[in-house]
Design an enzyme around this catalytic site. Structure first.
Site, short mmCIF file in Angstrom:
data_model
loop_
_atom_site.label_atom_id
_atom_site.label_comp_id
_atom_site.label_asym_id
_atom_site.label_seq_id
_atom_site.Cartn_x
_atom_site.Cartn_y
_atom_site.Cartn_z
N ARG A 61 0.81 -1.22 0.00
CA ARG A 61 0.00 0.00 0.00
C ARG A 61 0.85 1.27 0.00
NH1 ARG A 61 -5.14 0.44 0.77
NH2 ARG A 61 -4.90 2.37 1.97
N PHE A 99 -0.05 6.36 11.18
CA PHE A 99 -0.79 5.20 10.70
C PHE A 99 -0.27 4.69 9.35
CE2 PHE A 99 -3.42 7.07 13.89
CZ PHE A 99 -4.01 5.98 14.53
N GLU A 100 -0.43 5.46 8.29
CA GLU A 100 -0.02 4.96 6.98
C GLU A 100 0.59 6.09 6.17
OE1 GLU A 100 -2.01 1.76 4.13
OE2 GLU A 100 -2.95 3.73 3.89
N GLN A 101 1.89 6.11 6.11
CA GLN A 101 2.58 7.11 5.31
C GLN A 101 3.61 6.42 4.43
OE1 GLN A 101 4.68 8.38 9.27
NE2 GLN A 101 5.55 9.59 7.63
#
Length: 540
Positions: free
Chosen positions: A344, A365-367
């Site tokens: 991702r 969280f999501e980088q």
């Protein structure tokens, strides 16, 4: 043979756990929020080390999305029971305030390179666990105890309980076997057995400039444990001018010929503000056993900058320029943040590093941020980016990064009208918590709407400067933005009070798409070039 200069693992390699199996030495170090979890280096001679594996590499073992800065993997312990390797670690989900959510796990493997098992959950009563294999076959789980009522100290002592590998559970009574000394903050326990004595090595004094290794011993594993006559076998706390500061959190290893060494974390501050831009590193000290059966560090307890080891060190790899390409995947020197779902955030399809724009550079969280450690006080880094942002919510580029509160970031972005521009984002932490981040946006630099862009950064001690060039049009690098204070990318500026920031400086690439369209930024290569500079007082 000339002595070897410390540290042996430079740049963000803290909390070392050392192990010898036959002729091979291994050191496991903390990785905190960086993925995959735990770094294991290998050596044949204690002087020359190579990064071998990061064992916590899949979702079943580790998912740190949401872990705050300087949480995640704390103080791993690597051991071997004659048949298998065992790795004990903590995944910290919260650390600030009186409460800690610190979950302890055990994995094992038949070989150091794996395959490493899925984790077995042990407890959450405290952090920095270790596993001791007694000569009667019993395995003992040792960790510090956290008590949220004991303000301001909160550290209750060192707990001991038997662990049953067949059931994967703690069994029998649990006892607080050692409460530490007046230095307080006792943690990082390791147990050993020698000449009928059980030895307990702990860390005390926090991770700042009062840090220390404290040794105690007992005839029975349950105690009572008496403290070493010198109390602290390694510390710089009373020597502010020592080359190696913040010395503590150690482990002990014997060579095949009977010599003894202690590895420990350390820091090398720069500037008058005493900032450790390379984070907490791993050093080594020669030790010996006295006639009183106590361990002493040679010329200690203040750690030595130079130490006699079984071999000389080849410093050529340390000073070599690293030019990374991505045709064979992501090189081992690189890590990313928190997420096990790498598909991702990046891939290396087509031989380029392709970052999939996700959350902002400071997300927990999501980088999409992929970087390598800064291991030198001065260096050059560069990359070439191919990126077509559509507006100001899409940006990607080159970053010198410590955490969400401390970074410098040269980005290719776009104005709201879609015209491309270079934009520098800089974030500097301050205290108190209510004013943690001041973000500074500098006047953008217009660039052509098409074409690849070369981005570069130079760091010379405390000075950081960004550069850029348009590939194929004007390849000469031009300065962009002011000279920044590079020392901000350090433990001491990580957005927490003392003993609160634990990682180190990284340099790498990142991409964000706050429109949610997952716009991709492609990077052709990445160069990291160490530079010997006159301001580097304690460089290897």
């Amino acid at each position: 043979m000339p002595p070897v200069r410390n540290p042996i693992l430079p740049g963000f390699n803290p909390d070392p756990s050392i192990l010898r199996v036959g002729e091979d030495y291994y050191i496991a170090t903390s990785t905190f929020e960086w993925y995959p979890g735990v770094q294991i280096h290998h050596s044949k001679d204690l002087a020359n080390w190579e990064l071998l594996v990061r064992p916590l590499s899949r979702k079943a073992q580790l998912d740190m999305r949401g872990d705050p800065d300087s949480c995640g993997i704390w103080a791993p312990c690597l051991t071997h029971d004659g048949e298998r390797f065992w790795l004990v670690y903590t995944d910290v989900k919260r650390k600030d305030g009186s409460y800690k959510d610190a979950h302890n796990y055990i994995v094992s493997a038949p070989a150091i390179t794996g395959p490493w098992s899925d984790p077995v959950y042990v407890n959450s009563s405290g952090f920095d666990p270790s596993l001791f294999h007694d000569d009667d076959g019993k395995k003992w789980f040792v960790n510090m105890l956290w008590d949220h009522r004991r303000r301001p100290q909160l550290f209750e002592g060192i707990a001991l309980q038997q662990w049953d590998p067949a059931t994967g559970k703690l069994v029998g009574p649990r006892k607080n076997i050692y409460e530490g000394t007046e230095l307080a903050l006792v943690e990082g326990p390791h147990l050993y057995k020698r000449n009928g004595w059980y030895y307990l090595l702990t860390a005390e004094g926090g991770t700042g400039y009062d840090h220390a290794c404290t040794l105690a011993r007992a005839r029975d594993i349950w105690g009572p444990y008496e403290t070493h006559p010198q109390k602290y076998i390694v510390t710089s706390k009373d020597h502010p001018n020592a080359a190696l500061q913040r010395a503590g959190h150690g482990d002990i290893v014997d060579t095949p010929d009977g010599r003894t060494y202690v590895v420990h974390l350390t820091g090398r501050p720069i500037t008058q503000r005493r900032r450790c831009v390379l984070g907490r590193e791993t050093a080594i000290q020669e030790a010996y056993w006295g006639e009183d059966d106590w361990l002493y560090v040679k010329n200690g307890p203040v750690p030595s900058l130079f130490v006699d080891l079984p071999a000389a060190r080849d410093d050529t790899p340390y000073w070599a320029e690293k030019r990374y390409t991505f045709d064979k995947g992501l090189p081992i020197d690189f890590q990313w943040l928190r997420t096990p779902e790498t598909e991702r955030i990046f891939n290396t399809d087509g031989g380029t590093l392709n970052l999939i724009g996700r959350e902002s550079v400071g997300s927990w969280f999501e980088q999409a941020l992929v970087a390598r450690r800064q291991q030198h006080f001065s260096y050059d880094a560069e990359t070439v980016i191919d990126f077509a942002p559509r507006d100001e919510r899409e940006y990607a580029g080159l970053t010198a990064y410590y955490c969400r509160y401390n970074f410098f970031y040269l980005t290719v972005s776009a104005h709201s009208d879609g015209r491309r521009e270079l934009l520098i984002q800089a974030s500097e932490a301050s205290w108190p918590v209510g004013n943690l981040t001041q973000q500074y946006l500098y006047e953008p630099t217009p660039i052509p709407d098409e074409g690849k862009v070369k981005l570069a950064v130079t760091v010379r001690g405390k000075e950081l400067q960004f550069y850029y060039a348009m590939v194929g049009k004007d390849d000469e690098l031009k300065k962009v933005g002011p000279v920044f204070d590079a020392s901000i990318i350090s433990d001491e500026c990580g957005g927490h009070q003392a003993h609160g920031s634990f990682t180190g400086a990284f340099v790498g690439v990142a991409a964000s798409d706050l429109n949610g369209t997952a716009n991709v930024a492609k990077f052709d290569y990445f160069v990291y070039k160490p530079v010997q500079h006159e301001t580097d007082q304690y460089e290897i």
